[in-house]
Structures are given as C-alpha cells and as structure tokens.
Scaffold this active site. Structure first.
Site, PDB file in Angstrom:
ATOM      1  N   HIS A 146      -9.205  34.098 -29.234  1.00 38.90           N
ATOM      2  CA  HIS A 146      -8.571  32.992 -28.503  1.00 38.90           C
ATOM      3  C   HIS A 146      -7.087  32.984 -28.850  1.00 38.90           C
ATOM      4  CE1 HIS A 146      -8.845  28.467 -27.220  1.00 38.90           C
ATOM      5  NE2 HIS A 146      -7.651  28.977 -26.958  1.00 38.90           N
ATOM      6  N   HIS A 169      -3.286  33.054 -26.729  1.00 41.66           N
ATOM      7  CA  HIS A 169      -2.473  33.103 -25.501  1.00 41.66           C
ATOM      8  C   HIS A 169      -1.210  33.886 -25.823  1.00 41.66           C
ATOM      9  CE1 HIS A 169      -4.897  29.821 -23.678  1.00 41.66           C
ATOM     10  NE2 HIS A 169      -5.054  29.484 -24.945  1.00 41.66           N
ATOM     11  N   HIS A 218     -11.736  27.259 -21.428  1.00 40.64           N
ATOM     12  CA  HIS A 218     -11.432  26.180 -22.366  1.00 40.64           C
ATOM     13  C   HIS A 218     -12.264  24.964 -21.949  1.00 40.64           C
ATOM     14  CE1 HIS A 218      -8.075  28.695 -23.442  1.00 40.64           C
ATOM     15  NE2 HIS A 218      -7.496  27.788 -24.186  1.00 40.64           N
ATOM     16  N   GLU A 240     -11.973  20.519 -25.680  1.00 42.62           N
ATOM     17  CA  GLU A 240     -10.827  20.463 -26.612  1.00 42.62           C
ATOM     18  C   GLU A 240     -10.348  19.009 -26.587  1.00 42.62           C
ATOM     19  OE1 GLU A 240      -7.297  22.492 -25.252  1.00 42.62           O
ATOM     20  OE2 GLU A 240      -6.362  22.486 -27.223  1.00 42.62           O
ATOM     21  N   ASP A 264      -4.804  30.624 -31.210  1.00 39.92           N
ATOM     22  CA  ASP A 264      -4.412  29.921 -29.975  1.00 39.92           C
ATOM     23  C   ASP A 264      -2.968  30.223 -29.553  1.00 39.92           C
ATOM     24  OD1 ASP A 264      -4.960  28.355 -27.777  1.00 39.92           O
ATOM     25  OD2 ASP A 264      -5.073  26.450 -28.835  1.00 39.92           O
ATOM     26  N   ASP A 265      -2.014  29.478 -30.099  1.00 37.76           N
ATOM     27  CA  ASP A 265      -0.586  29.655 -29.770  1.00 37.76           C
ATOM     28  C   ASP A 265       0.203  29.633 -31.075  1.00 37.76           C
ATOM     29  OD1 ASP A 265      -0.726  29.264 -26.683  1.00 37.76           O
ATOM     30  OD2 ASP A 265      -1.840  27.565 -27.505  1.00 37.76           O
TER      31      ASP A 265
HETATM   32  N1  HPA Z   1      -5.569  24.477 -24.304  1.00 42.07           N
HETATM   33  C1  HPA Z   1      -5.313  24.520 -23.005  1.00 42.07           C
HETATM   34  N2  HPA Z   1      -4.402  25.313 -22.480  1.00 42.07           N
HETATM   35  C2  HPA Z   1      -3.699  26.107 -23.288  1.00 42.07           C
HETATM   36  C3  HPA Z   1      -3.911  26.100 -24.647  1.00 42.07           C
HETATM   37  C4  HPA Z   1      -4.909  25.261 -25.176  1.00 42.07           C
HETATM   38  O1  HPA Z   1      -5.190  25.192 -26.384  1.00 42.07           O
HETATM   39  N3  HPA Z   1      -3.040  26.994 -25.170  1.00 42.07           N
HETATM   40  C5  HPA Z   1      -2.351  27.532 -24.153  1.00 42.07           C
HETATM   41  N4  HPA Z   1      -2.737  26.988 -23.010  1.00 42.07           N
HETATM   42 ZN    ZN Z   2      -6.185  28.058 -25.882  1.00 42.12          ZN
END
Ligand code: HPA
Ligand code: ZN
Length: 335
Positions: free
Chosen positions: A14, A16, A194, A197, A275-276
């Site tokens: 996971h 991006h 996703h 969350e 994630d990011d």
């Molecule tokens: N959630 C939703 N969209 C996203 C995320 C995330 O954690 N990271 C990058 N785009």
């Molecule tokens: Zn994500």
C-alpha cells in the site's frame, strides 16, 4: 530488536507513488518545470504537513503532484522510493499510481506509466526489488472519468496488474464504481480498494461485495463489526494497514490506540505499509518501529506482518514460497 526490524525482509502493498514525493524533489522539480508551489523551503513544506483528516491531506498531496510533468520526473520519483526500499530491506513492492491526478492536468497517461515502469524495471535489475503496478481511480471523480482511465490502460496491460480506488471515501460510495470494476475484472485486472479508513465498516462490505476486491486497503474500521472480522479471518481477506498514516490523519488518536496488533492476534491477515511516506513521516521500517514501540510484540509476531504481506501479494505461488523461506531463515538466525 531495532536491528531485527531494520533488516527484517519486508513486502509493501500500500504505497502511493505520488505520496513519496519528498519536499526536496518537489522543490527541485518545481524549479526545473517552472511550476509555482506555495513552499520556498523544505521546512516550509514540512510545516504545512499538519493534517486533521484525509481531505486536508489530499489537498496538499494533489498540489504537490503538480510538479510532475515529464517522464523523467516520474522516473526520478519512483527511483528515489526504490532506494528507500533498499534501505528498509523491502524485497517486493506493489505500487499505486493515480493517473487521473495527472491526466486531469493535461499530462499524457503514457508519460506517467512509462516513467514509473522504467524505474521499477531498473529496481529489479539493479536493486533486486520485484514490483507490481496498480492503477487507482480517484473516487471523488465520476464513473465516466474512471471508464476513460480504464480505456487508457489497455495498451499498458503488460505493466499494470490491477486497479484500485482511492481519494475521498466519505460521500463517494464504492457502488459508484461497480460497473468500472466489473469491466476491469473482465479485462483481467486484479482489484483492490481503499475502504474503512475514514468510512464505516459497511464500506468494507461494499468493496468486497460490489467491487469483488481480493484485499482491502486500510480496513481498520472493521473493528466496529465483529461479524466482519470473523469473515476477514475465515476468508483470509488481507488488510493493507498504514499505521503512521492513520495517526497523521487522526483515524486513531495515538499509536497505542491503533488496532493493528489486536487484529493480528485475532487472526486477521494484517500487513504494515507506508501509504504516503513523504507526507506521513516514515517509510516501511519507521512504520514497523512505530507499531512495535507502542505495542509489546515478539519477533515471531513482527515477522508475521511480512508473512501476511507475502500471502496477500500478487506474486506467483513459487515466488511466495521463496520469500517465505527467506523470512523463516531470518527468524531462525535471529531468534
Ligand atoms: N486514502 C485515500 N486516498 C489516498 C490515500 C489514503 O490513505 N493516500 C493517497 N490517496
Ligand atoms: Zn492509501
């Protein structure tokens, strides 16, 4: 324990690629491409990374991506991430990209995919890191835009293994993309999404039932539905959990309150992911550290995160077996 975690072989599922844009590269590309960004320094950019929810992050994330123009930019972005993987002993990674973030700005789909793919190939040959590429649809955009993006992917089926769904969860139900996902599956793409969350556990049900996904990105709000947890355990449906992201975006108030270890001990196939990382303060090893600093865990449990990720990955059964042996040997030597 610190060394055990640092050198533990890892699999990331996971991530991006746009979320790996470090302020340093952002400033460099802004200058090179003559793009205005509201930050004059790395410190100014980092100061702005104070998020109170998913949307406040997405606004900054989409703005940052505007510096990415040429194929070389996408290559450099991806290559920088792969070098971080090497540091963290990530042996395999499944990378998301958001084509619409770029095509909406007039960047060609091919430019994006080709730049990322060139770096992934170099990562395999020069760093020994295997990878897969997953194209995410932005859920705040409409079905027509997603269909158009799916059509653009047709000439890149050799490079893209699956489709996913990201961006704003609340107000944009999975059902909006049911027809797109059905078509993607018919075309041979694997599917992830996703869900759970910021949105409720019912979004996880929708992703499974409507989008036919084989794993859930995030999914931490499954805790609100005991029957769903049982279903995830018995069907062995993996969750790609992102601990530092969840704290930064206030899905949990603190890492001590994060449910990943409880879910692991209940038998859910949970994995650790970044994630990011450029925005959330850490790559894979940092996420492992954050979880294990807040929760007392033994080495076998920590290695289970890697074994779960191997199970959940989109690699062949024989490659999975090879990786399992690597983890088992690592555990045997370091117990
Ligand atoms: N959630 C939703 N969209 C996203 C995320 C995330 O954690 N990271 C990058 N785009
Ligand atoms: Zn994500």
């Amino acid at each position: 324990m610190k060394e055990f975690i640092q050198y533990l072989p890892k699999v990331e599922l996971h991530l991006h690629i746009e979320g790996t844009l470090e302020p340093e590269l952002m400033l460099k590309l802004a200058k090179r491409n003559n793009i205005h960004i509201p930050f004059k320094s790395i410190a100014e950019a980092k100061d702005a990374y104070n998020f109170h929810n998913l949307q406040s992050f997405l606004d900054i994330y989409f703005q940052g991506a505007e510096v990415l123009i040429n194929e070389q930019d996408f290559f450099e972005l991806t290559w920088a991430y792969l070098l971080r993987c090497k540091d963290d002993n990530v042996l395999h990674t499944e990378v998301f990209f958001d084509p619409q973030t770029h095509t909406e700005r007039g960047i060609c789909f091919d430019t994006v995919v080709n730049g990322i793919h060139r770096a992934l190939i170099k990562g395999t040959t020069e760093l020994g890191i295997s990878s897969k590429l997953i194209m995410c649809f932005l859920r705040h955009l409409d079905e027509e835009s997603a269909f158009k993006t799916l059509a653009q992917a047709q000439s890149h089926k050799d490079k893209i293994i699956g489709v996913g769904l990201d961006s704003t969860e609340i107000g944009h139900p999975a059902g909006k993309f049911e027809r797109v996902f059905i078509q993607a599956i018919e075309q041979g793409f694997l599917t992830v999404a996703h869900a759970g969350e910021e949105g409720p556990a019912s979004n996880i049900h929708d992703a499974l039932n409507l989008l036919k996904v084989t794993r859930i990105d995030h999914g931490v709000r499954c805790s609100e539905d005991e029957a769903l947890i049982k279903h995830l355990v018995t069907e062995r449906i993996p969750l790609t959990v992102c601990p530092l992201s969840n704290i930064k975006l206030k899905v949990f108030n603190s890492m001590e309150q994060h449910n990943i270890v409880t879910l692991l001990r209940k038998g859910v196939c949970v994995t650790i992911n970044s994630d990011d990382p450029a925005y959330f303060g850490g790559y894979m090893t940092d996420n492992f550290f954050a979880v294990t600093n807040a929760h007392s865990m033994n080495k076998t449990e920590i290695a289970q995160f890697s074994l779960n990720a191997i199970y959940a990955s989109f690699i062949s059964d024989s490659k999975k077996e090879q990786l399992r042996i690597v983890i088992q040997k690592y555990l045997d030597v370091h117990q």
